[in-house]
Scaffold this motif. Structure first.
Motif, PDB file in Angstrom:
ATOM      1  N   THR A 167       0.865  -1.185   0.000  1.00  0.00           N
ATOM      2  CA  THR A 167       0.000   0.000   0.000  1.00  0.00           C
ATOM      3  C   THR A 167       0.902   1.236   0.000  1.00  0.00           C
ATOM      4  O   THR A 167       2.080   1.156   0.346  1.00  0.00           O
ATOM      5  N   LYS A 193       3.108   4.716  -0.800  1.00  0.00           N
ATOM      6  CA  LYS A 193       4.183   5.216  -1.660  1.00  0.00           C
ATOM      7  C   LYS A 193       5.282   4.196  -1.925  1.00  0.00           C
ATOM      8  O   LYS A 193       6.208   4.456  -2.699  1.00  0.00           O
ATOM      9  N   ILE A 252       2.762  -0.136  -7.496  1.00  0.00           N
ATOM     10  CA  ILE A 252       2.975   0.729  -8.667  1.00  0.00           C
ATOM     11  C   ILE A 252       4.252   1.556  -8.529  1.00  0.00           C
ATOM     12  O   ILE A 252       4.692   2.186  -9.485  1.00  0.00           O
ATOM     13  N   TYR A 253       4.845   1.587  -7.341  1.00  0.00           N
ATOM     14  CA  TYR A 253       6.090   2.347  -7.128  1.00  0.00           C
ATOM     15  C   TYR A 253       7.326   1.467  -6.999  1.00  0.00           C
ATOM     16  O   TYR A 253       8.420   1.985  -6.792  1.00  0.00           O
ATOM     17  N   PHE A 293      -0.704  -6.779  -8.076  1.00  0.00           N
ATOM     18  CA  PHE A 293      -1.749  -6.823  -9.127  1.00  0.00           C
ATOM     19  C   PHE A 293      -1.239  -7.582 -10.346  1.00  0.00           C
ATOM     20  O   PHE A 293      -0.037  -7.650 -10.596  1.00  0.00           O
ATOM     21  N   THR A 294      -2.152  -8.146 -11.112  1.00  0.00           N
ATOM     22  CA  THR A 294      -1.747  -8.964 -12.270  1.00  0.00           C
ATOM     23  C   THR A 294      -1.083  -8.088 -13.331  1.00  0.00           C
ATOM     24  O   THR A 294      -1.467  -6.936 -13.541  1.00  0.00           O
ATOM     25  N   ASP A 336       0.769  -7.415 -17.292  1.00  0.00           N
ATOM     26  CA  ASP A 336       0.460  -7.623 -18.714  1.00  0.00           C
ATOM     27  C   ASP A 336       1.178  -8.855 -19.253  1.00  0.00           C
ATOM     28  O   ASP A 336       2.290  -9.170 -18.845  1.00  0.00           O
TER      29      ASP A 336
END
Lengths: 248, 248
Positions: free
Chosen positions: A30, A32, A36-37, A242-243, A245
């Motif tokens: 979760t 920062k 995604i970071y 998260f999954t 590409d």
């Protein structure tokens, strides 16, 4: 699977350099330092964002239609193992060769380096997740990695393999417990000797997200009791990337 | 909560423009139309990436320490409601004023516009998730939004409010079913009239991710039977946006 075969996986193993192991990177699930970071964290994690073989993935009927398995897999019971809470997961590592499990892919010999857990599952099957996913991380002497993923869903049954693990959960970061005996041989029997497994070329699901990992995701969902699930979930919290590409 | 009060929420409601409703954007929870790509989808979704009040979030003890609730909330039972599978969730909408539930925040009157579900929960409490999260979406005549989030965890008990919903689940995208009666009044009783609820300024958790949404996340986790959970999860699949950064 359309475009990935056992030959491809052997090829990948042969060409892949020694993989970077999960370092002590200060990542989380979760905020920062969340998924995604991860590419921006200290260290060589750019591949977490730019990689084309990242894990986990959504395993769909469109992409995957043939089961596959390693040339051989063995799991024997383990004694006097240490389970550690590293702040991200609870993990049993193969210190002092206490985890007698092996895998063979082509000419490459792997040994079980560690296993750990995620709640909820990291891989999806046709967009559906499961309550828990275990990762059995195998490694060659050269450091190449191959992981068996096993799903667990809440059921009326208690899980015998998980029982000593849940009964000895290290509750806080850096806590560890000693476990007398883990019926590790039961895993292979539970997952029907990997007769219903999908394989694909992926990565570590934590920073530094190193690629060249041969994944084997077993589709025979195992039972876990509600109490076992709740205890695991409470200790680890949400620890599912998260999954990613798919490029194959 | 340290920096967000009921006054702030009233202010937000008063200044926020009429919100864009979730449009027919072709989004998903995996792959190239998954959450990290929502800002790039057709439409005005940039705020999905650039917004500073995005939902869901991880509700931590550090940030949140005071319960709060709207000035009033009422839930009455509903008759002859339609439940729709929109490909992302299963949703009951307030067509023809069939959902008799209201909320008041300051001078603003809200009516229940729709409710729907997510598996697993979108909000976390101290990094832990729950098996299901229901969103009760309220709206003013001007289009301002406020959402009550309710968590459900697998238990030995069946959930009376969820029973007619799970018994009438529309299995495929665009399927719908008519439900005779939903004991909607039970929700408010179950969540103890919102006496243990956190509030914060957030957004829609689906594209176009519109902000100015006043969130009320109830912390009294409700029971759901294993069968009810499995059916909901199987129909919706994984439909949970990853937690967003907090700027307050």
């Amino acid at each position: 699977m359309k475009s990935f075969s056992i030959l491809t996986s052997i090829f990948l193993v042969l060409i892949s350099p020694i993989l970077i192991h999960t370092a002590d990177i200060d990542f989380s699930y979760t905020g920062k330092t969340g998924p995604i970071y991860w590419a921006d964290l200290k260290g060589s994690n750019e591949i977490c964002r730019t990689g084309k073989q990242q894990s986990p993935i959504d395993i769909t009927h469109e992409k995957f239609n043939t089961f596959s398995k390693p040339d051989s897999v063995t799991f024997d019971d383990a004694k006097n193992v240490e389970i550690v809470n590293d702040g991200h997961t609870v993990q049993v590592s193969n210190k002092e060769q206490i985890l007698p499990a092996t895998m063979k892919i082509g000419n490459e010999d792997y040994e079980l380096a560690q296993f750990h857990f995620h709640t909820p599952s990291e891989h999806l099957i046709n967009e559906e997740y499961f309550d828990v996913e275990a990762h059995f991380v195998f490694q060659t002497k050269a450091g190449n990695l191959s992981v068996i993923g096993v799903f667990y869903d809440v059921s009326d049954e208690q899980n015998d393999f998980l029982k000593p693990i849940v009964d000895n959960l290290p509750l806080k970061k850096n806590d560890s417990h000693l476990i007398d005996f883990i019926k590790l041989s039961k895993v292979l029997q539970d997952i029907d000797y990997m007769n219903q497994t999908y394989t694909y070329p992926g990565s570590l699901t934590t920073p530094p997200c190193g690629e060249g990992v041969v994944w084997w995701v077993n589709t025979i969902v195992q039972p876990i009791s509600l109490s076992q699930y709740r205890q695991l979930r409470h200790v680890m919290g949400f620890n599912s990337r998260f999954t990613q590409d798919i490029y194959f």
